[in-house]
Design an enzyme around this catalytic site. Sequence first.
Site, mmCIF file in Angstrom:
data_model
loop_
_atom_site.group_PDB
_atom_site.id
_atom_site.type_symbol
_atom_site.label_atom_id
_atom_site.label_comp_id
_atom_site.label_asym_id
_atom_site.label_seq_id
_atom_site.Cartn_x
_atom_site.Cartn_y
_atom_site.Cartn_z
ATOM 1 N N ARG A 27 -7.966 11.294 -6.724
ATOM 2 C CA ARG A 27 -9.142 9.865 -6.421
ATOM 3 C C ARG A 27 -10.345 11.433 -6.194
ATOM 4 N NH1 ARG A 27 -11.983 7.478 -4.375
ATOM 5 N NH2 ARG A 27 -11.690 6.093 -2.705
ATOM 6 N N ARG A 56 0.831 -1.256 -0.362
ATOM 7 C CA ARG A 56 -0.026 -0.076 0.175
ATOM 8 C C ARG A 56 1.279 1.237 -0.172
ATOM 9 N NH1 ARG A 56 -5.414 -0.132 2.415
ATOM 10 N NH2 ARG A 56 -6.249 -2.286 0.851
ATOM 11 N N ASP A 99 -6.397 -3.157 -7.425
ATOM 12 C CA ASP A 99 -6.726 -4.097 -5.912
ATOM 13 C C ASP A 99 -7.346 -5.049 -6.009
ATOM 14 O OD1 ASP A 99 -8.303 -3.461 -2.887
ATOM 15 O OD2 ASP A 99 -9.394 -4.428 -3.675
ATOM 16 N N TYR A 120 -14.634 -12.960 0.371
ATOM 17 C CA TYR A 120 -15.111 -11.090 0.047
ATOM 18 C C TYR A 120 -16.174 -11.532 -0.258
ATOM 19 C CZ TYR A 120 -11.877 -8.000 2.051
ATOM 20 O OH TYR A 120 -10.265 -7.904 3.198
ATOM 21 N N ARG A 174 -4.392 6.572 0.543
ATOM 22 C CA ARG A 174 -4.670 7.836 1.126
ATOM 23 C C ARG A 174 -3.214 8.701 1.855
ATOM 24 N NH1 ARG A 174 -9.465 5.216 3.144
ATOM 25 N NH2 ARG A 174 -7.865 3.503 3.229
HETATM 26 O O1 CP3 Z 1 -0.181 -2.055 -2.487
HETATM 27 C C1 CP3 Z 1 -0.290 -1.036 -3.330
HETATM 28 O O2 CP3 Z 1 0.014 0.243 -3.171
HETATM 29 C C2 CP3 Z 1 -1.073 -1.362 -4.490
HETATM 30 C C3 CP3 Z 1 -2.754 -1.267 -4.205
HETATM 31 C C4 CP3 Z 1 -3.576 -2.053 -3.862
HETATM 32 C C5 CP3 Z 1 -3.797 -1.467 -3.002
HETATM 33 N N1 CP3 Z 1 -4.958 -2.856 -2.590
HETATM 34 C C6 CP3 Z 1 -5.260 -0.404 -3.294
HETATM 35 C C7 CP3 Z 1 -6.135 -0.062 -2.072
HETATM 36 C C8 CP3 Z 1 -2.562 -3.486 -2.958
HETATM 37 C C9 CP3 Z 1 -2.383 -4.448 -3.773
HETATM 38 C C10 CP3 Z 1 -4.421 -3.799 -2.800
HETATM 39 C C11 CP3 Z 1 -4.660 -5.304 -2.028
HETATM 40 C C12 CP3 Z 1 -5.421 -5.356 -1.662
HETATM 41 N N2 CP3 Z 1 -7.042 -5.104 -0.931
HETATM 42 C C13 CP3 Z 1 -5.908 -6.505 -0.582
HETATM 43 C C14 CP3 Z 1 -4.220 -7.204 0.719
HETATM 44 C C15 CP3 Z 1 -3.775 -6.722 0.706
HETATM 45 C C16 CP3 Z 1 -4.733 -6.266 2.261
HETATM 46 O O3 CP3 Z 1 -4.169 -5.433 2.919
HETATM 47 O O4 CP3 Z 1 -4.803 -7.441 3.403
HETATM 48 C C17 CP3 Z 1 -7.249 -6.617 0.294
HETATM 49 C C18 CP3 Z 1 -7.199 -7.401 1.425
HETATM 50 C C19 CP3 Z 1 -7.947 -5.258 -0.529
HETATM 51 C C20 CP3 Z 1 -9.310 -4.949 -0.465
HETATM 52 C C21 CP3 Z 1 -9.807 -3.717 -0.029
HETATM 53 N N3 CP3 Z 1 -9.322 -2.672 -0.824
HETATM 54 C C22 CP3 Z 1 -10.075 -3.270 0.796
HETATM 55 C C23 CP3 Z 1 -10.475 -4.061 2.184
HETATM 56 C C24 CP3 Z 1 -10.161 -1.599 1.369
HETATM 57 C C25 CP3 Z 1 -10.804 -1.160 1.730
HETATM 58 C C26 CP3 Z 1 -9.932 -0.433 3.421
HETATM 59 C C27 CP3 Z 1 -9.110 0.601 3.020
HETATM 60 O O5 CP3 Z 1 -8.024 0.621 3.195
HETATM 61 O O6 CP3 Z 1 -10.470 1.787 2.976
HETATM 62 C C28 CP3 Z 1 -9.621 -1.009 -1.104
HETATM 63 C C29 CP3 Z 1 -9.440 -0.514 -0.835
HETATM 64 C C30 CP3 Z 1 -7.888 0.171 -1.230
HETATM 65 N N4 CP3 Z 1 -7.673 -0.736 -2.159
HETATM 66 C C31 CP3 Z 1 -7.684 1.278 -0.999
HETATM 67 C C32 CP3 Z 1 -6.306 1.162 -1.563
HETATM 68 C C33 CP3 Z 1 -5.288 2.985 -2.272
HETATM 69 C C34 CP3 Z 1 -8.456 2.608 -0.602
HETATM 70 C C35 CP3 Z 1 -9.448 3.387 -0.886
HETATM 71 C C36 CP3 Z 1 -9.715 4.778 -1.396
HETATM 72 O O7 CP3 Z 1 -9.022 5.165 -2.235
HETATM 73 O O8 CP3 Z 1 -10.397 5.196 -0.825
#
Ligand code: CP3
Length: 344
Positions: free
Chosen positions: A37, A24, A74, A150, A28
């Site tokens: 965004r 990540r 994602d 999920y 944000r």
């Molecule tokens: O790592 C990176 O920078 C690359 C991008 C990336 C995202 N999600 C961007 C993201 C990667 C590799 C993921 C993987 C991901 N997504 C996982 C596995 C890693 C982990 O955290 O265990 C999981 C479980 C998800 C599912 C997911 N996506 C959730 C549960 C959420 C909501 C929680 C949150 O942080 O808002 C997301 C959203 C998400 N994925 C965001 C980002 C940058 C935030 C969304 C936004 O910009 O509002």
Amino acid sequence: MPRKLLLRALAGQVTERPPVWLMRQAGRYLPEYRAVRRKTGGFLELCYDPEHAEEVTLQPIRRFDFDAAILFSDILVVPDALGADVGFYEGEGPRLTPLAHRSDFARLSTEHLHTHLAPVYETLRRLHRSLPETVTLIGFAGAPWTLAAYMVEGGGSKDYAVARKFARAEPRLFGDLIDLLVKSIVQYCEAQVAAGAEAIQLFDSWAGVLPPDERERWVTAPLARIVAELRERCPGIPIIVFPRGVGPALVEVVAAVRPDGVGIDTAIDPAWAAEALPGDLCLQGNLDPMALVVGGDGMLRAADRILEAWAGRPFIFNLGHGVVPETPPEHVAQLLQHLKSREK
Ligand code: CP3
């Protein structure tokens, strides 16, 4: 031997300094990400917008001099492509149409997988052209268990009780879903490699909620199938698996799955990992994301404990889970400066 530092570590080489990237690392906590965004609307829309997805992938690379860029996307784009109707809602995370009945499962299809995911492949092609030549481009996918959890649950959950019950009550139907995901993930990762990904990470974020027999069936065996199949289709492409939360069972997961690298989560003692896991296996991790939020000497000491525990073996410095939104970007800069100043 590959030339890029991160690829050398994944090939089992002890490098002059550990390569570093952060899960990540785009997100944000960066004001420039929040600005994109605001411009692009929904989160999934951003994942399917190659121009802006390229831009946000590059943002942390410009700022911090990481050794790898991870595709901005994602894990839930795969369920979305299969027809699970994924939505992200402000402040509440992902929501999917929950799968419950045979007819819900029958509606899922790989027919539109590649057309649906074509914008993601385009993002990778752009990144392949625009990244500095020392930076490794990492593609990724969610692992079958985490995606299935999920999909059955219909969103995030603390313990995935609905999915765990379903897997026990309807193991055949759940097994069919896992098989569909294995097949889709292999095709998706293969296409990512064709588009320029140089390494693949498989995120099994919820591997830790299962007991041993269920974990073997839904986490270890499917990951092993994906790794074996991908190796055949994409020779030489290193694969990192991140079975988060499995604790000491990492030993048997790694023995069965045989990845090139393994993500070590925050709860694991890096000294234990060094002892327990094969010496030529590239470890990746495992600084506590909260150490990065707080910063300062405490963060640097926590980083040093990892560097000391893993000295003399191949490893990639990373967090034990993703960067959280309240992380001050200056702390990331301080961490990188510390890691890079140790270069011999
Ligand atoms: O790592 C990176 O920078 C690359 C991008 C990336 C995202 N999600 C961007 C993201 C990667 C590799 C993921 C993987 C991901 N997504 C996982 C596995 C890693 C982990 O955290 O265990 C999981 C479980 C998800 C599912 C997911 N996506 C959730 C549960 C959420 C909501 C929680 C949150 O942080 O808002 C997301 C959203 C998400 N994925 C965001 C980002 C940058 C935030 C969304 C936004 O910009 O509002």
